[in-house]
Design a protein around this motif. Sequence first.
Motif, PDB file in Angstrom:
ATOM      1  N   GLY A 174      16.905   7.759 -10.652  1.00  0.00           N
ATOM      2  CA  GLY A 174      16.637   9.185 -10.759  1.00  0.00           C
ATOM      3  C   GLY A 174      15.198   9.587 -10.522  1.00  0.00           C
ATOM      4  N   LYS A 175      14.301   8.609 -10.394  1.00  0.00           N
ATOM      5  CA  LYS A 175      12.891   8.898 -10.143  1.00  0.00           C
ATOM      6  C   LYS A 175      12.489   8.402  -8.751  1.00  0.00           C
ATOM      7  CE  LYS A 175      11.151   8.942 -14.894  1.00  0.00           C
ATOM      8  NZ  LYS A 175      10.121   8.396 -15.824  1.00  0.00           N
ATOM      9  N   GLU A 176      11.736   9.235  -8.037  1.00  0.00           N
ATOM     10  CA  GLU A 176      11.306   8.856  -6.692  1.00  0.00           C
ATOM     11  C   GLU A 176      10.357   7.650  -6.744  1.00  0.00           C
ATOM     12  OE1 GLU A 176      10.338  11.544  -2.957  1.00  0.00           O
ATOM     13  OE2 GLU A 176       8.579  11.403  -4.270  1.00  0.00           O
ATOM     14  N   THR A 177      10.634   6.677  -5.909  1.00  0.00           N
ATOM     15  CA  THR A 177       9.823   5.457  -5.858  1.00  0.00           C
ATOM     16  C   THR A 177       9.149   5.348  -4.495  1.00  0.00           C
ATOM     17  OG1 THR A 177      11.334   4.311  -7.362  1.00  0.00           O
ATOM     18  CG2 THR A 177       9.858   2.945  -6.052  1.00  0.00           C
ATOM     19  N   GLU A 178       7.869   4.990  -4.512  1.00  0.00           N
ATOM     20  CA  GLU A 178       7.135   4.788  -3.267  1.00  0.00           C
ATOM     21  C   GLU A 178       7.149   3.309  -2.878  1.00  0.00           C
ATOM     22  OE1 GLU A 178       3.193   6.318  -3.539  1.00  0.00           O
ATOM     23  OE2 GLU A 178       3.841   8.413  -3.337  1.00  0.00           O
ATOM     24  N   PHE A 179       7.390   3.047  -1.614  1.00  0.00           N
ATOM     25  CA  PHE A 179       7.347   1.689  -1.077  1.00  0.00           C
ATOM     26  C   PHE A 179       6.218   1.606  -0.049  1.00  0.00           C
ATOM     27  CE2 PHE A 179      11.973   2.160  -2.065  1.00  0.00           C
ATOM     28  CZ  PHE A 179      11.992   1.276  -3.132  1.00  0.00           C
ATOM     29  N   VAL A 180       5.378   0.592  -0.205  1.00  0.00           N
ATOM     30  CA  VAL A 180       4.243   0.411   0.707  1.00  0.00           C
ATOM     31  C   VAL A 180       4.288  -0.999   1.289  1.00  0.00           C
ATOM     32  CG1 VAL A 180       1.736   0.338   0.932  1.00  0.00           C
ATOM     33  CG2 VAL A 180       2.804   2.043  -0.559  1.00  0.00           C
ATOM     34  N   VAL A 181       4.135  -1.096   2.605  1.00  0.00           N
ATOM     35  CA  VAL A 181       4.062  -2.396   3.262  1.00  0.00           C
ATOM     36  C   VAL A 181       2.846  -2.403   4.178  1.00  0.00           C
ATOM     37  CG1 VAL A 181       5.542  -1.744   5.223  1.00  0.00           C
ATOM     38  CG2 VAL A 181       5.350  -4.147   4.557  1.00  0.00           C
ATOM     39  N   HIS A 182       2.142  -3.541   4.193  1.00  0.00           N
ATOM     40  CA  HIS A 182       1.001  -3.713   5.089  1.00  0.00           C
ATOM     41  C   HIS A 182       1.413  -4.680   6.205  1.00  0.00           C
ATOM     42  CE1 HIS A 182      -1.168  -2.458   1.358  1.00  0.00           C
ATOM     43  NE2 HIS A 182      -1.801  -1.720   2.235  1.00  0.00           N
ATOM     44  N   LEU A 183       1.094  -4.302   7.433  1.00  0.00           N
ATOM     45  CA  LEU A 183       1.470  -5.101   8.601  1.00  0.00           C
ATOM     46  C   LEU A 183       0.233  -5.506   9.389  1.00  0.00           C
ATOM     47  CD1 LEU A 183       4.436  -2.895   9.858  1.00  0.00           C
ATOM     48  CD2 LEU A 183       4.539  -4.833   8.283  1.00  0.00           C
ATOM     49  N   GLN A 184       0.279  -6.716   9.916  1.00  0.00           N
ATOM     50  CA  GLN A 184      -0.851  -7.227  10.679  1.00  0.00           C
ATOM     51  C   GLN A 184      -0.336  -8.088  11.821  1.00  0.00           C
ATOM     52  OE1 GLN A 184      -4.541  -8.604   8.582  1.00  0.00           O
ATOM     53  NE2 GLN A 184      -3.971 -10.580   9.407  1.00  0.00           N
ATOM     54  N   ASP A 185      -1.008  -8.025  12.950  1.00  0.00           N
ATOM     55  CA  ASP A 185      -0.654  -8.868  14.097  1.00  0.00           C
ATOM     56  C   ASP A 185      -1.948  -9.345  14.748  1.00  0.00           C
ATOM     57  OD1 ASP A 185       1.053 -10.194  15.797  1.00  0.00           O
ATOM     58  OD2 ASP A 185       1.257  -8.524  17.200  1.00  0.00           O
ATOM     59  N   HIS A 186      -2.053 -10.662  14.973  1.00  0.00           N
ATOM     60  CA  HIS A 186      -3.262 -11.263  15.531  1.00  0.00           C
ATOM     61  C   HIS A 186      -4.501 -10.880  14.705  1.00  0.00           C
ATOM     62  CE1 HIS A 186      -0.500 -11.588  18.971  1.00  0.00           C
ATOM     63  NE2 HIS A 186      -1.214 -12.666  19.283  1.00  0.00           N
ATOM     64  N   ASN A 187      -4.330 -10.943  13.369  1.00  0.00           N
ATOM     65  CA  ASN A 187      -5.420 -10.679  12.425  1.00  0.00           C
ATOM     66  C   ASN A 187      -5.965  -9.263  12.487  1.00  0.00           C
ATOM     67  OD1 ASN A 187      -5.471 -13.235  11.167  1.00  0.00           O
ATOM     68  ND2 ASN A 187      -6.625 -14.087  12.880  1.00  0.00           N
ATOM     69  N   GLU A 188      -5.198  -8.342  13.057  1.00  0.00           N
ATOM     70  CA  GLU A 188      -5.594  -6.937  13.100  1.00  0.00           C
ATOM     71  C   GLU A 188      -4.462  -6.092  12.524  1.00  0.00           C
ATOM     72  OE1 GLU A 188      -8.435  -5.679  13.996  1.00  0.00           O
ATOM     73  OE2 GLU A 188      -9.368  -7.536  14.720  1.00  0.00           O
ATOM     74  N   PRO A 189      -4.789  -4.945  11.894  1.00  0.00           N
ATOM     75  CA  PRO A 189      -3.719  -4.068  11.395  1.00  0.00           C
ATOM     76  C   PRO A 189      -2.781  -3.668  12.531  1.00  0.00           C
ATOM     77  CG  PRO A 189      -5.857  -3.368  10.557  1.00  0.00           C
ATOM     78  CD  PRO A 189      -6.141  -4.423  11.594  1.00  0.00           C
ATOM     79  N   LEU A 190      -1.474  -3.737  12.267  1.00  0.00           N
ATOM     80  CA  LEU A 190      -0.483  -3.348  13.274  1.00  0.00           C
ATOM     81  C   LEU A 190      -0.272  -1.843  13.174  1.00  0.00           C
ATOM     82  CD1 LEU A 190       1.563  -4.143  15.455  1.00  0.00           C
ATOM     83  CD2 LEU A 190       3.245  -4.472  13.627  1.00  0.00           C
ATOM     84  N   GLU A 191      -0.784  -1.127  14.153  1.00  0.00           N
ATOM     85  CA  GLU A 191      -0.715   0.332  14.134  1.00  0.00           C
ATOM     86  C   GLU A 191       0.426   0.843  15.016  1.00  0.00           C
ATOM     87  OE1 GLU A 191      -4.650   2.389  14.093  1.00  0.00           O
ATOM     88  OE2 GLU A 191      -5.404   0.420  14.738  1.00  0.00           O
ATOM     89  N   LYS A 192       0.855   2.076  14.732  1.00  0.00           N
ATOM     90  CA  LYS A 192       1.835   2.809  15.539  1.00  0.00           C
ATOM     91  C   LYS A 192       3.151   2.058  15.672  1.00  0.00           C
ATOM     92  CE  LYS A 192      -1.797   5.145  18.141  1.00  0.00           C
ATOM     93  NZ  LYS A 192      -2.398   5.406  19.479  1.00  0.00           N
ATOM     94  N   ALA A 193       3.526   1.341  14.613  1.00  0.00           N
ATOM     95  CA  ALA A 193       4.827   0.652  14.618  1.00  0.00           C
ATOM     96  C   ALA A 193       5.886   1.594  14.064  1.00  0.00           C
ATOM     97  CB  ALA A 193       4.756  -0.614  13.776  1.00  0.00           C
ATOM     98  N   ARG A 194       7.150   1.292  14.358  1.00  0.00           N
ATOM     99  CA  ARG A 194       8.265   2.023  13.769  1.00  0.00           C
ATOM    100  C   ARG A 194       8.775   1.189  12.609  1.00  0.00           C
ATOM    101  NH1 ARG A 194       8.743   2.319  19.124  1.00  0.00           N
ATOM    102  NH2 ARG A 194      10.286   0.640  19.245  1.00  0.00           N
ATOM    103  N   VAL A 195       8.626   1.720  11.412  1.00  0.00           N
ATOM    104  CA  VAL A 195       8.981   0.976  10.203  1.00  0.00           C
ATOM    105  C   VAL A 195      10.070   1.734   9.449  1.00  0.00           C
ATOM    106  CG1 VAL A 195       8.133   0.040   8.023  1.00  0.00           C
ATOM    107  CG2 VAL A 195       6.648   0.037  10.044  1.00  0.00           C
TER     108      VAL A 195
END
Length: 256
Positions: A174-195
């Motif tokens: 009944g309570k909204e829960t936030e989910f956070v995931v961190h992504l990285q590729d070749h030791n750099e943040p993976l940007e503009k992905a579809r998650v």
Amino acid sequence: MKKIITTISISMLVLMLAACNSSNKKSTEDDIPKMLEVVLEVPHTADVKEEIPLKATVTQGDEKVSDADEVVFEVWEDGKKDDSEMIDAVNNNDGTYEAKKAFDHDGIFTVQVHVTARGIHTMPKEAVTVGKGATEEHAHDDHGDHEHGDDKDHGHHSEDFSMHFIKPDSIEKGKETEFVVHLQDHNEPLEKARVRYEIWNDDISDKHDWVDASETTAGEYLGKHTFSDAGIYTIKIHVQNDEGLHEHKDYELEVK
């Protein structure tokens, strides 16, 4: 005389505006947070059953970061990322975080440290060769691991891809829960992905809920969901991008 006074007044005004602009520029520059730097130190080789030190040094600019929110070492054998082990680090309160690890067989392993501090997440990694390294049998097994389960989807998998899911401490129905995931590729943040987060509980319903995540900062993706019933749920995190990357991983959640 009047002309001289006017000239002096204009000159003073120009100097005041220049000083103000300079001050604003300096203030803006000071407001930009410095990058979080993490140096991961692990031996490149180790004997079987030898306990080796794992150490991460965290700094931000010239400051040693002793107040990190989370520092966890993740260890896995090549080709067996799904069976990785998470080891909590000990905070030495001087910007360094340490743990120890022993390996019970030959192989090539990856050690990755996940550091979350001051709203920034980074996760460098290093390789460790244990004993004789990868045997022919393990090398064959590792190759086969890339064809597991429902990985028959179109797309490819990257050995340099990393996913760190921050599991909520508690989840209430009944309570909204936030989910956070961190992504990285070749030791750099993976940007503009579809998650997307896929969430289900087979004991309650055949229905699978899908939650689209949005990128809040570089490589960080946030999604929100409200559970209507208590129970043990599975959350599968799906990651794709325009370069053909397709990764996914399951986690278990308890809703009270």
